[in-house]
Design an enzyme around this catalytic site. Sequence first.
Site, PDB file in Angstrom:
ATOM      1  N   TYR A 205       0.844  -1.191   0.000  1.00 42.36           N
ATOM      2  CA  TYR A 205       0.000   0.000   0.000  1.00 42.36           C
ATOM      3  C   TYR A 205       0.879   1.241   0.000  1.00 42.36           C
ATOM      4  O   TYR A 205       2.034   1.210   0.422  1.00 42.36           O
ATOM      5  CB  TYR A 205      -0.946   0.014   1.200  1.00 42.36           C
ATOM      6  CG  TYR A 205      -0.276  -0.016   2.559  1.00 42.36           C
ATOM      7  CD1 TYR A 205      -0.102   1.156   3.298  1.00 42.36           C
ATOM      8  CD2 TYR A 205       0.149  -1.219   3.126  1.00 42.36           C
ATOM      9  CE1 TYR A 205       0.486   1.132   4.545  1.00 42.36           C
ATOM     10  CE2 TYR A 205       0.732  -1.256   4.382  1.00 42.36           C
ATOM     11  CZ  TYR A 205       0.910  -0.071   5.086  1.00 42.36           C
ATOM     12  OH  TYR A 205       1.501  -0.096   6.333  1.00 42.36           O
ATOM     13  N   HIS A 228       5.621   3.958  18.436  1.00 37.21           N
ATOM     14  CA  HIS A 228       5.065   3.159  17.352  1.00 37.21           C
ATOM     15  C   HIS A 228       5.856   1.856  17.215  1.00 37.21           C
ATOM     16  O   HIS A 228       5.298   0.768  17.064  1.00 37.21           O
ATOM     17  CB  HIS A 228       5.144   3.958  16.046  1.00 37.21           C
ATOM     18  CG  HIS A 228       4.517   3.286  14.875  1.00 37.21           C
ATOM     19  ND1 HIS A 228       3.262   3.602  14.428  1.00 37.21           N
ATOM     20  CD2 HIS A 228       4.972   2.318  14.052  1.00 37.21           C
ATOM     21  CE1 HIS A 228       2.963   2.849  13.368  1.00 37.21           C
ATOM     22  NE2 HIS A 228       3.993   2.070  13.113  1.00 37.21           N
TER      23      HIS A 228
END
Length: 307
Positions: A205, A228
Amino acid sequence: MPPHHGNDADHKAPVSTHGGNDHPHAHGRHGAGAHSASHGHTMPGAPEPVADPKPGQGHFGQGYGQDPDKLDPRDRIVDREVVNATPHYSLHAVFKTVLPFPKDEQSQRSDVEQLLSALDATGVEIRGWYDVSGFRADADLLFWGLADSTDTLQAANQAILNSELGVNLERVWNVMSGHMVAEFSPYHLPACFDGVGPRDYAAVYPFNRSFDWYWLQAEKRQDMLKRHGMNGLNHLDVKISTLAAFAISDYEWSITLEHDDVARLMSVLRTQRAVEARVYTREDTPMFAGKRMELIDWVKRQPAEEY
């Protein structure tokens, strides 16, 4: 399986999914949490990372300090200094079937062999062919190629379209991208160029950061990327190729996840939704996921008729 071409390997490195230079999902280069927000710097509470290899030393892609006896047979050792010193580009090209293929197997094999020969002549490295038909209503085939030149990748794309097999296909989407040396830890590489072999499933993506992301203080961005990365520690088995696409497409990055179990691809993206850095995402679709297979096996799955 299709030609292996490309570099890949197992990755259990220091955490972070966004590498130091804004890499969106840089789940490290290869593990879904595999690098530190500052590309390899130690983070509070994170495992102590093994030092990056000295220039010229080979090492295991995605696996700092990995035992060579336990190296996945699909993976290999690469010299990161050499990789960083040479150009590396990637092309993901998605197609849909618009005309039925020949019904007899001999014609099918002839068309496939002709295309593979044409691709071989371009010098492209085929990372894989993927059946995406069940995952998408608008696409059937994903081609992933690697090369040291964008010209080579364009030649490969044209070879597909100009082949007998290509007559039955229509382009749906594509993204060209390339390896950009990491700002904070130059030995962090995308899985596809780091000795990691292709896995059974892949999902690709595009990724664009929000406009305000680049105006944030570096310390703020680094802290979000660090968290993250920590959030992805349970997905180090997912191989990640984060590549830059600035100026050569509408996107800033292309991200490809690879694993033998599609459920792991689903799991890592669901897990990484629950972090602050996600708020600064402007675009991360379309998503193309598929099962890797030989091109002839993909052709046999397509609508066919007597010619």
